[in-house]
Scaffold this motif. Structure first.
Motif, PDB file in Angstrom:
ATOM      1  N   THR A 357       0.829  -1.205   0.000  1.00  0.00           N
ATOM      2  CA  THR A 357       0.000   0.000   0.000  1.00  0.00           C
ATOM      3  C   THR A 357       0.862   1.254   0.000  1.00  0.00           C
ATOM      4  O   THR A 357       0.642   2.192  -0.787  1.00  0.00           O
ATOM      5  CB  THR A 357      -0.927  -0.002   1.230  1.00  0.00           C
ATOM      6  N   LEU A 358       1.867   1.295   0.878  1.00  0.00           N
ATOM      7  CA  LEU A 358       2.756   2.457   0.949  1.00  0.00           C
ATOM      8  C   LEU A 358       3.531   2.642  -0.349  1.00  0.00           C
ATOM      9  O   LEU A 358       3.699   3.763  -0.841  1.00  0.00           O
ATOM     10  CB  LEU A 358       3.727   2.297   2.121  1.00  0.00           C
ATOM     11  N   GLU A 359       3.979   1.545  -0.922  1.00  0.00           N
ATOM     12  CA  GLU A 359       4.736   1.618  -2.170  1.00  0.00           C
ATOM     13  C   GLU A 359       3.864   2.145  -3.301  1.00  0.00           C
ATOM     14  O   GLU A 359       4.306   2.946  -4.133  1.00  0.00           O
ATOM     15  CB  GLU A 359       5.294   0.240  -2.526  1.00  0.00           C
ATOM     16  N   TYR A 370      -0.246  12.497  -8.519  1.00  0.00           N
ATOM     17  CA  TYR A 370      -1.605  12.283  -8.010  1.00  0.00           C
ATOM     18  C   TYR A 370      -1.536  11.596  -6.656  1.00  0.00           C
ATOM     19  O   TYR A 370      -0.768  10.649  -6.453  1.00  0.00           O
ATOM     20  CB  TYR A 370      -2.396  11.419  -8.993  1.00  0.00           C
ATOM     21  N   VAL A 371      -2.354  12.064  -5.718  1.00  0.00           N
ATOM     22  CA  VAL A 371      -2.327  11.553  -4.354  1.00  0.00           C
ATOM     23  C   VAL A 371      -3.565  10.695  -4.097  1.00  0.00           C
ATOM     24  O   VAL A 371      -4.690  11.106  -4.411  1.00  0.00           O
ATOM     25  CB  VAL A 371      -2.291  12.708  -3.323  1.00  0.00           C
ATOM     26  N   ILE A 372      -3.344   9.514  -3.542  1.00  0.00           N
ATOM     27  CA  ILE A 372      -4.447   8.626  -3.172  1.00  0.00           C
ATOM     28  C   ILE A 372      -4.293   8.214  -1.717  1.00  0.00           C
ATOM     29  O   ILE A 372      -3.201   8.249  -1.154  1.00  0.00           O
ATOM     30  CB  ILE A 372      -4.510   7.365  -4.064  1.00  0.00           C
ATOM     31  N   ASP A 373      -5.406   7.819  -1.121  1.00  0.00           N
ATOM     32  CA  ASP A 373      -5.373   7.349   0.261  1.00  0.00           C
ATOM     33  C   ASP A 373      -5.071   5.848   0.269  1.00  0.00           C
ATOM     34  O   ASP A 373      -5.080   5.198  -0.783  1.00  0.00           O
ATOM     35  CB  ASP A 373      -6.706   7.659   0.957  1.00  0.00           C
ATOM     36  N   ILE A 400     -12.408   7.221  -0.459  1.00  0.00           N
ATOM     37  CA  ILE A 400     -12.065   8.091   0.668  1.00  0.00           C
ATOM     38  C   ILE A 400     -11.045   9.124   0.215  1.00  0.00           C
ATOM     39  O   ILE A 400     -10.059   8.800  -0.452  1.00  0.00           O
ATOM     40  CB  ILE A 400     -11.512   7.275   1.855  1.00  0.00           C
ATOM     41  N   SER A 401     -11.246  10.373   0.601  1.00  0.00           N
ATOM     42  CA  SER A 401     -10.350  11.456   0.211  1.00  0.00           C
ATOM     43  C   SER A 401      -8.969  11.266   0.841  1.00  0.00           C
ATOM     44  O   SER A 401      -8.850  10.899   2.013  1.00  0.00           O
ATOM     45  CB  SER A 401     -10.935  12.796   0.662  1.00  0.00           C
ATOM     46  N   PRO A 402      -7.895  11.558   0.085  1.00  0.00           N
ATOM     47  CA  PRO A 402      -6.557  11.526   0.690  1.00  0.00           C
ATOM     48  C   PRO A 402      -6.409  12.543   1.813  1.00  0.00           C
ATOM     49  O   PRO A 402      -5.523  12.401   2.663  1.00  0.00           O
ATOM     50  CB  PRO A 402      -5.630  11.837  -0.488  1.00  0.00           C
ATOM     51  N   ALA A 403      -7.269  13.563   1.843  1.00  0.00           N
ATOM     52  CA  ALA A 403      -7.204  14.555   2.923  1.00  0.00           C
ATOM     53  C   ALA A 403      -7.499  13.933   4.282  1.00  0.00           C
ATOM     54  O   ALA A 403      -7.222  14.548   5.318  1.00  0.00           O
ATOM     55  CB  ALA A 403      -8.189  15.692   2.650  1.00  0.00           C
ATOM     56  N   LYS A 404      -8.064  12.712   4.286  1.00  0.00           N
ATOM     57  CA  LYS A 404      -8.317  12.028   5.552  1.00  0.00           C
ATOM     58  C   LYS A 404      -7.106  11.228   6.026  1.00  0.00           C
ATOM     59  O   LYS A 404      -7.170  10.588   7.075  1.00  0.00           O
ATOM     60  CB  LYS A 404      -9.523  11.099   5.404  1.00  0.00           C
ATOM     61  N   SER A 405      -6.036  11.238   5.250  1.00  0.00           N
ATOM     62  CA  SER A 405      -4.830  10.478   5.614  1.00  0.00           C
ATOM     63  C   SER A 405      -3.609  11.393   5.630  1.00  0.00           C
ATOM     64  O   SER A 405      -2.507  10.980   5.263  1.00  0.00           O
ATOM     65  CB  SER A 405      -4.615   9.325   4.622  1.00  0.00           C
ATOM     66  N   THR A 406      -3.798  12.632   6.055  1.00  0.00           N
ATOM     67  CA  THR A 406      -2.711  13.610   5.976  1.00  0.00           C
ATOM     68  C   THR A 406      -1.495  13.218   6.812  1.00  0.00           C
ATOM     69  O   THR A 406      -0.357  13.446   6.393  1.00  0.00           O
ATOM     70  CB  THR A 406      -3.201  14.998   6.420  1.00  0.00           C
ATOM     71  N   LEU A 412       5.256  10.157   4.365  1.00  0.00           N
ATOM     72  CA  LEU A 412       5.810   9.747   3.075  1.00  0.00           C
ATOM     73  C   LEU A 412       6.322  10.936   2.276  1.00  0.00           C
ATOM     74  O   LEU A 412       6.759  10.778   1.133  1.00  0.00           O
ATOM     75  CB  LEU A 412       4.739   9.012   2.262  1.00  0.00           C
ATOM     76  N   GLY A 413       6.252  12.133   2.861  1.00  0.00           N
ATOM     77  CA  GLY A 413       6.713  13.330   2.171  1.00  0.00           C
ATOM     78  C   GLY A 413       5.708  13.906   1.205  1.00  0.00           C
ATOM     79  O   GLY A 413       6.061  14.697   0.325  1.00  0.00           O
ATOM     80  N   ILE A 414       4.441  13.526   1.373  1.00  0.00           N
ATOM     81  CA  ILE A 414       3.385  14.006   0.488  1.00  0.00           C
ATOM     82  C   ILE A 414       2.489  14.949   1.287  1.00  0.00           C
ATOM     83  O   ILE A 414       1.859  14.543   2.268  1.00  0.00           O
ATOM     84  CB  ILE A 414       2.543  12.831  -0.063  1.00  0.00           C
ATOM     85  N   ILE A 415       2.443  16.200   0.887  1.00  0.00           N
ATOM     86  CA  ILE A 415       1.674  17.202   1.610  1.00  0.00           C
ATOM     87  C   ILE A 415       0.323  17.380   0.921  1.00  0.00           C
ATOM     88  O   ILE A 415       0.253  17.649  -0.276  1.00  0.00           O
ATOM     89  CB  ILE A 415       2.413  18.555   1.665  1.00  0.00           C
ATOM     90  N   VAL A 416      -0.737  17.215   1.698  1.00  0.00           N
ATOM     91  CA  VAL A 416      -2.093  17.348   1.176  1.00  0.00           C
ATOM     92  C   VAL A 416      -2.822  18.387   2.012  1.00  0.00           C
ATOM     93  O   VAL A 416      -2.739  18.374   3.245  1.00  0.00           O
ATOM     94  CB  VAL A 416      -2.860  16.006   1.273  1.00  0.00           C
ATOM     95  N   PRO A 417      -3.533  19.324   1.371  1.00  0.00           N
ATOM     96  CA  PRO A 417      -4.368  20.248   2.159  1.00  0.00           C
ATOM     97  C   PRO A 417      -5.341  19.456   3.027  1.00  0.00           C
ATOM     98  O   PRO A 417      -5.986  18.508   2.557  1.00  0.00           O
ATOM     99  CB  PRO A 417      -5.108  21.053   1.092  1.00  0.00           C
ATOM    100  N   THR A 418      -5.455  19.825   4.294  1.00  0.00           N
ATOM    101  CA  THR A 418      -6.253  19.022   5.216  1.00  0.00           C
ATOM    102  C   THR A 418      -7.742  19.080   4.924  1.00  0.00           C
ATOM    103  O   THR A 418      -8.442  18.098   5.084  1.00  0.00           O
ATOM    104  CB  THR A 418      -6.007  19.469   6.667  1.00  0.00           C
TER     105      THR A 418
END
Length: 449
Positions: A357-359, A370-373, A400-406, A412-418
């Motif tokens: 999943t992390l990979e 592109y960011v996914i949860d 589920i929005s990636p914003a729920k996994s900030t 992982l170094g991925i910044i997502v608006p909360t």
């Protein structure tokens, strides 16, 4: 026993304790489906759902309710598609008010329930289990419905931090939260027992989980929407479904029977792989849930499996009852070889580890931006590994929005608006704590509502 749509909406289960299923499915011709390509989401929903509703709601009222149900979504298409690879897509189902796919069913159900309760001049208790998103969606949708009280059961130690903070912050006089010292499966079992032994005759009891037929109806539209966007209703398409709920799998299975050119469905699980074992080895069992990075999938009891079996066994009530009875008593189930092979004609499955999943999250972000949860990641990986055709588009349900996994994404170094929703204002606390098998306390609570 045959019942109308109104009774189905205002129910938890059928009188025999089973789930409501349609006596027959509508079959749409390919050209009819193709003609829906330019319809907005609410109009498409009307075409798909109206055969199940019948004359229970006048056309104008039903169309109004469908339009209102999508009025609080942040994207004008409600469910946009995003391409992640060659012929691979994510259907973004997380643009509703609580940023999960559960908003589609909850927003529609709240309006249907209110419509029918007002018609009957009755009040209801909306009851269900959650490990985060389903309960939050139900609370958000029903808190404006004066005719209902919402009772949410959740595992005391099984809800992700963000969702738990929002659950605990809800302080509404018509919302009651019950923290259960047990697993999500324990919560589901308590809800099932309550629905079968409802102690409050003065109120209708209504399930907000996907055991309620409205949940399946809402998810049917996902498939029609995606097929029409990518192929005008004519092109064969495959789907990968992160198994946070079996309702999406069942909805896709019957959507194909209704005329959609769905050639493959992939059931993606995490370490909690009860569904994967069913489709891989024809063995389904009640397992102890393990905590993973995709917590909405940390369960092994799926209510809509009963509906799926009813379709596989060609509406043989006795065969399905026998299977469910065996599972209830032993915690295990094996399908007839013919029915298992029938399911395998369209359904594949894969269990994704936390490491995978992390990979997948990292590599997709690195290669596409592109960011996914984590839940969507299980589906995207399973889609790439197990798709049967490179020609047919493959769509993963992004639930589920990636914003729920900030927090995780930040590691992982991925910044997502909360995009955090503000917590509820403090108010009268309605929190109760019970043991995993304490049905008596629940009866007392419900009796006092």
């Amino acid at each position: 026993m045959q019942v109308n749509f109104e009774q189905v909406v205002l129910s938890g289960t059928a009188e025999d304790g089973g789930l409501f299923v349609p006596l027959e499915l509508p079959l749409f011709e390919p050209q009819e489906i193709a003609n829906w390509s330019t319809l907005p989401y609410d109009e498409l929903a009307y075409r798909v759902m109206s055969p199940f509703v019948g004359e229970a709601i006048p056309e104008a009222d039903f169309k109004r309710l469908l339009k209102e149900a999508g009025s609080h979504f942040s994207h004008r298409s409600l469910a946009p598609l995003h391409q992640v690879d060659r012929n691979e897509w994510v259907l973004e189902l997380f643009h509703g008010p609580t940023r999960s796919s559960k908003d589609f069913a909850a927003q529609l159900q709240a309006r249907l329930v209110q419509y029918f309760l007002r018609k009957r001049q009755r009040r209801g208790v909306v009851l269900g289990a959650t490990n985060g998103d389903t309960g939050l969606a139900a609370i958000e949708a029903f808190k404006h419905c004066d005719e209902t009280v919402v009772v949410v059961l959740y595992p005391q130690a099984g809800v992700p931090r963000d969702q738990l903070q929002h659950l605990q912050a809800v302080a509404h006089p018509r919302v009651h939260k019950v923290a259960v010292n047990g697993s999500f499966d324990d919560c589901q079992t308590l809800v099932s027992r309550l629905l079968r032994q409802w102690p409050c005759a003065q109120r209708e009891v209504i399930s907000f989980n996907s055991s309620n037929w409205v949940g399946v109806l809402a998810q049917l539209v996902f498939y029609f929407h995606a097929v029409l966007q990518l192929g005008g209703g004519q092109r064969p398409i495959g789907f990968s479904v992160p198994a946070a709920s079996f309702a999406e799998v069942y909805a896709g299975y019957i959507a194909q029977k209704m005329g959609l050119p769905i050639t493959q469905m992939i059931v993606a699980t995490n370490q909690n792989d009860a569904l994967h074992q069913l489709f891989l080895k024809n063995h389904y069992s009640r397992l102890r849930a393990n905590k993973t990075l995709s917590p909405a999938m940390d369960l092994s009891i799926f209510s809509n499996l009963e509906r799926f079996l009813w379709e596989l066994y060609e509406h043989d009530d006795q065969a399905v009852s026998a299977l469910m009875g065996t599972f209830e008593s032993s915690g295990e189930m094996t399908l007839s070889n013919a029915c298992w092979l029938q399911a395998r004609m369209i359904i594949d499955s894969y269990a994704v580890s936390d490491e995978q999943t992390l990979e997948e999250i990292t590599s997709l972000y690195r290669d596409t931006g592109y960011v996914i949860d984590p839940h969507t990641a299980t589906g995207v990986l399973a889609a790439r590994l197990y798709r049967r055709s490179l020609v047919a588009p493959m769509v993963t349900l992004g639930e589920i929005s990636p914003a729920k996994s900030t927090a995780l994404l930040g590691e992982l170094g991925i910044i997502v608006p909360t995009q955090h929703r503000p917590l509820e204002e403090p108010g009268p606390e309605q929190l109760h704590r019970i043991e995993h098998d304490d049905l008596d306390t629940l009866h007392q609570l419900l009796g006092a509502l």
